[in-house]
Design a protein around this motif. Structure first.
Motif, short mmCIF file in Angstrom:
data_model
loop_
_atom_site.label_atom_id
_atom_site.label_comp_id
_atom_site.label_asym_id
_atom_site.label_seq_id
_atom_site.Cartn_x
_atom_site.Cartn_y
_atom_site.Cartn_z
N GLY A 215 3.68 57.88 -21.14
CA GLY A 215 3.07 59.17 -21.49
C GLY A 215 1.66 59.00 -22.02
N ALA A 216 1.46 57.93 -22.80
CA ALA A 216 0.11 57.66 -23.32
C ALA A 216 -0.85 57.32 -22.19
CB ALA A 216 0.17 56.53 -24.34
N PHE A 217 -0.37 56.53 -21.20
CA PHE A 217 -1.22 56.22 -20.05
C PHE A 217 -1.59 57.50 -19.30
CE2 PHE A 217 1.03 51.87 -19.68
CZ PHE A 217 0.22 51.35 -20.68
N ALA A 218 -0.62 58.41 -19.16
CA ALA A 218 -0.87 59.66 -18.45
C ALA A 218 -1.97 60.46 -19.16
CB ALA A 218 0.41 60.48 -18.36
N LYS A 219 -1.89 60.56 -20.48
CA LYS A 219 -2.91 61.31 -21.21
C LYS A 219 -4.27 60.61 -21.13
CE LYS A 219 0.12 63.86 -24.29
NZ LYS A 219 0.51 64.20 -25.68
N GLU A 220 -4.26 59.29 -21.11
CA GLU A 220 -5.52 58.56 -20.96
C GLU A 220 -6.15 58.84 -19.61
OE1 GLU A 220 -7.17 53.97 -20.76
OE2 GLU A 220 -5.24 54.37 -21.74
N LEU A 221 -5.31 59.00 -18.58
CA LEU A 221 -5.84 59.30 -17.25
C LEU A 221 -6.55 60.65 -17.25
CD1 LEU A 221 -6.10 58.46 -14.29
CD2 LEU A 221 -3.87 59.52 -13.87
N VAL A 222 -5.99 61.64 -17.93
CA VAL A 222 -6.65 62.95 -18.03
C VAL A 222 -7.94 62.82 -18.84
CG1 VAL A 222 -6.42 65.30 -18.91
CG2 VAL A 222 -4.52 64.25 -17.69
N GLN A 223 -7.94 61.99 -19.87
CA GLN A 223 -9.18 61.77 -20.62
C GLN A 223 -10.25 61.16 -19.73
OE1 GLN A 223 -7.98 59.33 -23.93
NE2 GLN A 223 -6.82 60.96 -24.92
N GLU A 224 -9.85 60.24 -18.84
CA GLU A 224 -10.82 59.66 -17.90
C GLU A 224 -11.35 60.73 -16.95
OE1 GLU A 224 -12.26 56.94 -18.08
OE2 GLU A 224 -10.99 55.74 -19.40
N LEU A 225 -10.49 61.64 -16.53
CA LEU A 225 -10.95 62.74 -15.69
C LEU A 225 -12.00 63.56 -16.43
CD1 LEU A 225 -10.88 64.66 -13.27
CD2 LEU A 225 -8.88 65.76 -14.30
N ASN A 226 -11.76 63.85 -17.70
CA ASN A 226 -12.72 64.64 -18.46
C ASN A 226 -14.04 63.91 -18.65
OD1 ASN A 226 -11.21 66.97 -18.72
ND2 ASN A 226 -10.14 66.23 -20.55
N ARG A 227 -13.98 62.60 -18.86
CA ARG A 227 -15.23 61.83 -18.96
C ARG A 227 -16.01 61.93 -17.67
NH1 ARG A 227 -11.54 57.87 -21.26
NH2 ARG A 227 -11.65 57.95 -23.54
N ALA A 228 -15.30 61.88 -16.56
CA ALA A 228 -15.96 61.98 -15.26
C ALA A 228 -16.54 63.37 -15.04
CB ALA A 228 -14.97 61.65 -14.14
N ARG A 229 -15.80 64.41 -15.41
CA ARG A 229 -16.30 65.77 -15.23
C ARG A 229 -17.56 66.02 -16.06
NH1 ARG A 229 -12.39 69.90 -13.31
NH2 ARG A 229 -13.17 71.37 -14.88
N LEU A 230 -17.62 65.41 -17.23
CA LEU A 230 -18.80 65.58 -18.09
C LEU A 230 -19.98 64.72 -17.65
CD1 LEU A 230 -17.01 65.68 -21.56
CD2 LEU A 230 -18.19 67.60 -20.44
N ALA A 374 0.89 61.57 -14.63
CA ALA A 374 2.01 60.64 -14.80
C ALA A 374 1.57 59.29 -14.30
CB ALA A 374 3.25 61.13 -14.04
N TRP A 375 2.10 58.26 -14.91
CA TRP A 375 1.79 56.89 -14.51
C TRP A 375 3.07 56.08 -14.57
CZ3 TRP A 375 2.57 52.03 -16.25
CH2 TRP A 375 1.80 51.00 -15.69
N ARG A 379 6.85 49.23 -7.22
CA ARG A 379 7.36 47.95 -6.72
C ARG A 379 6.45 47.33 -5.66
NH1 ARG A 379 11.61 46.33 -2.90
NH2 ARG A 379 12.65 44.45 -3.68
N ARG A 380 5.88 48.15 -4.81
CA ARG A 380 5.05 47.61 -3.73
C ARG A 380 3.61 47.39 -4.13
NH1 ARG A 380 4.99 50.94 1.52
NH2 ARG A 380 3.53 49.30 2.06
N PHE A 381 3.04 48.35 -4.88
CA PHE A 381 1.60 48.33 -5.10
C PHE A 381 1.17 48.03 -6.53
CE2 PHE A 381 2.36 51.28 -1.50
CZ PHE A 381 1.75 50.53 -0.52
N GLY A 382 2.11 47.84 -7.43
CA GLY A 382 1.74 47.53 -8.80
C GLY A 382 1.85 48.72 -9.72
N ALA A 383 1.18 49.81 -9.37
CA ALA A 383 1.23 51.02 -10.19
C ALA A 383 0.96 52.25 -9.33
CB ALA A 383 0.21 50.95 -11.33
N LEU A 384 1.39 53.39 -9.83
CA LEU A 384 1.14 54.69 -9.20
C LEU A 384 0.64 55.64 -10.27
CD1 LEU A 384 1.36 57.03 -7.13
CD2 LEU A 384 3.80 57.13 -7.65
N ALA A 385 -0.48 56.28 -10.01
CA ALA A 385 -1.04 57.28 -10.93
C ALA A 385 -1.13 58.62 -10.21
CB ALA A 385 -2.43 56.86 -11.41
N VAL A 386 -0.71 59.69 -10.87
CA VAL A 386 -0.71 61.04 -10.30
C VAL A 386 -1.39 61.98 -11.26
CG1 VAL A 386 0.72 62.95 -9.45
CG2 VAL A 386 1.46 60.59 -9.07
N LEU A 387 -2.26 62.83 -10.73
CA LEU A 387 -2.94 63.87 -11.50
C LEU A 387 -2.69 65.21 -10.83
CD1 LEU A 387 -6.59 62.78 -12.44
CD2 LEU A 387 -4.95 63.89 -13.95
N ASP A 388 -2.13 66.18 -11.56
CA ASP A 388 -2.01 67.55 -11.07
C ASP A 388 -2.99 68.42 -11.86
OD1 ASP A 388 -0.08 66.76 -9.36
OD2 ASP A 388 1.60 67.74 -10.38
#
Length: 397
Positions: A215-230, A374-375, A379-388
Motif C-alpha cells: 500500500g505504501a508503494f502504491a501511494k508513492e507511485l501516485v506521489q511520483e505521478l504528482n511530481r511529474a504533473r507538476l 496498486a503494486w 512472477r514473470r517480470f519482477g513487478a507490476l504497477a497499476v495506476l487508475d
C-alpha cells in the motif's frame, strides 16, 4: 528450435530429474573432453543411409535434415575445441527449463517461446536475478530407448537444421557457469530436452511485501505521478538520458543492468519527451481509495491464472459513476530494483508498444483529479504497477 533426429514412433515418458541431471553431466563431459565427444560422433558416420537417414542398430531410422554433413562439421569443431570448465547444476535454472518442457508437453510446441509468450530470460527471471547472460538449448526426438541423455547432448552439438549452430555455441560458451535441465515427453516427437544456462545469479526473486508495504508503494507511485504533473519538463529531461542507453535493434541497457528488448525502441521515448516538453504543469491528483481498490483488483487478477481480468469500467462502476476522463496505466518490469517507483512511472509515460502515447495524455489530463494505485511482485517480470485515474466521482443515484 526445430526438431533434430526425429523418430516416427511416439512413446510415453516421464519428466525425470535423474535424466535431467545426467544431461548436464553429459554437457560437462563434452565441455571437458571435446575430443572424446568427437570420437563418439565418428561412430555415427557409418550409420547414415543415403543423404537423410541415420539408423542406429536395432532402432527405427531417424530422418535428419542435413544428413552427415553437420556431424562431420561437429567432429571438426570438437577436435579443435579446447577443454572448458564444467557448469554447476542449478535448481533454479532447472525450474526455468521445466516450465518450457511442461508447457510444450501439453501443447506440442517447439522452440524457445512458451505458450504464454515467455522467452528464456523471462522464465529464468522467475527464479532469480541473473548477473550476466543467459542461454537456452532445446532438442526433440527419441534419443534411443529408453532415452539416452548423451545422445541428446550430441544431437544439440551436431545442431542438424540450425544454420548458425546456435545450440553448439551455447553449450561451448565458456562464460556460463550454471546450468539446469528438464527431460520430458513431447506429444509429437516423443521426448524433449531443455537446458538453461547462466553466468550466475545476483539475487533471488524478491519476496512479496506485506499488504501495508505494498500500500505504501502504491501511494508513492501516485506521489511520483504528482511530481511529474507538476514538472513535465523535468520528466522529459530524465527520459532524455535513456536515449544514450539504446543499442541497435531497440535494446535498452541501463548502466549495470540486463538488456531489455523494447517494442518501439527510442522512438517511443522521443515521442514521450516531445509531449512532456510541450506540457504545462497541471494540478496534482488526490489519492482515491476507490480507484486504489480498482487497481488492486487488476493486480490480483493478473497474478492469478484462474481469474478473469475485469475491464476498468466494470471495476469502477462498483464504486460510483465517473465523469470523463478516466483510465488505467500499467507497466511490468523490475524497474532497476523492485521498489523504484520513479522508473515505473516513467515507463508508464513512455508506454512502449502503445502507439500515440495515450497513457501519457491520460496521466497529464487536467480533468483527472483523483488517482489510486496498486503494486505487487510479478512472477514473470519482477513487478507490476497499476495506476487508475479519473475525474470527479458522483454517487450512483
Amino acid at each position: 528450435m526445430r526438431p533434430i533426429l526425429v523418430s516416427a514412433f511416439l512413446l510415453a515418458s516421464c519428466l525425470t530429474a535423474q535424466q535431467a541431471k545426467q544431461v548436464v553431466a553429459e554437457i560437462n563431459w563434452a565441455r571437458q573432453q571435446p575430443k572424446a565427444a568427437a570420437e563418439v560422433l565418428k561412430s555415427w558416420l557409418p550409420l547414415f543411409e543415403g543423404n537423410r537417414y541415420l539408423a542406429f542398430p536395432g532402432e527405427p531410422r531417424l530422418r535428419t535434415q542435413e544428413g552427415a554433413a553437420p556431424v562431420k562439421e561437429a567432429i571438426a569443431f570438437l577436435e579443435q575445441q579446447k577443454p572448458l570448465p564444467p557448469v554447476a547444476w542449478s535448481d533454479r535454472l532447472a525450474k526455468a527449463a521445466r516450465d518450457l518442457a511442461e508447457d510444450q508437453a501439453r501443447d506440442g510446441g517447439l522452440g524457445h517461446k512458451g505458450g504464454d509468450g515467455s522467452l528464456p530470460w523471462d522464465r529464468i527471471k522467475r527464479y532469480g536475478t541473473v548477473d550476466g547472460g543467459v542461454g537456452e538449448v532445446a532438442t526433440y526426438g527419441t534419443f534411443g530407448e529408453p532415452g539416452d541423455p548423451r545422445r541428446a547432448v550430441l544431437a544439440l552439438i551436431v545442431d542438424d537444421g540450425v544454420a548458425d549452430r546456435g545450440h553448439r555455441k551455447v553449450i561451448f560458451d565458456g562464460t556460463y557457469t550454471l546450468a539446469g535441465a528438464a527431460w520430458g515427453p513431447h506429444p509429437i516427437y516423443t521426448r524433449m530436452v531443455v537446458v538453461d544456462f547462466a553466468t550466475g545469479f545476483l539475487r533471488d526473486v524478491e519476496p512479496r511485501p506485506e499488504p501495508t508495504k505494498r500500500g505504501a508503494f502504491a501511494k508513492e507511485l501516485v506521489q511520483e505521478l504528482n511530481r511529474a504533473r507538476l514538472d513535465p519538463k523535468g520528466c522529459a529531461a530524465e527520459l532524455r538520458t535513456w536515449l544514450s542507453w539504446f543499442q541497435p535493434g531497440g535494446v535498452l541497457v541501463f548502466p549495470g543492468e540486463r538488456p531489455m528488448q523494447t517494442a518501439e525502441g527510442p522512438k517511443a521515448v522521443r515521442e514521450a519527451i516531445a509531449l512532456l516538453e510541450s506540457r504545462q504543469p497541471v494540478q496534482p491528483v488526490a489519492w482515491s481509495e476507490d480507484l486504489a481498490a480498482s487497481a488492486e483488483e487488476r493486480v490480483v487478477a493478473d497474478g492469478d491464472a484462474t481469474s478473469t481480468v475485469m475491464d476498468l469500467s466494470t471495476r469502477l462502476a462498483r464504486h460510483g459513476g465517473l465523469d470523463s476522463p478516466c483510465g488505467e496505466a500499467l507497466t511490468y518490469g523490475d524497474f532497476g530494483g523492485p521498489h523504484n517507483l520513479r522508473r515505473a512511472l516513467l515507463a508508464m509515460l513512455v508506454a512502449d508498444g502503445s502507439h500515440g502515447r495515450r497513457t501519457l495524455r491520460l496521466l497529464f489530463d487536467p480533468g483527472a483529479n483523483r488517482a489510486g494505485a496498486a503494486w505487487d511482485t510479478h512472477r514473470r517480470f519482477g513487478a507490476l504497477a497499476v495506476l487508475d485515474v479519473a475525474g470527479p466521482l458522483h454517487p450512483i443515484p
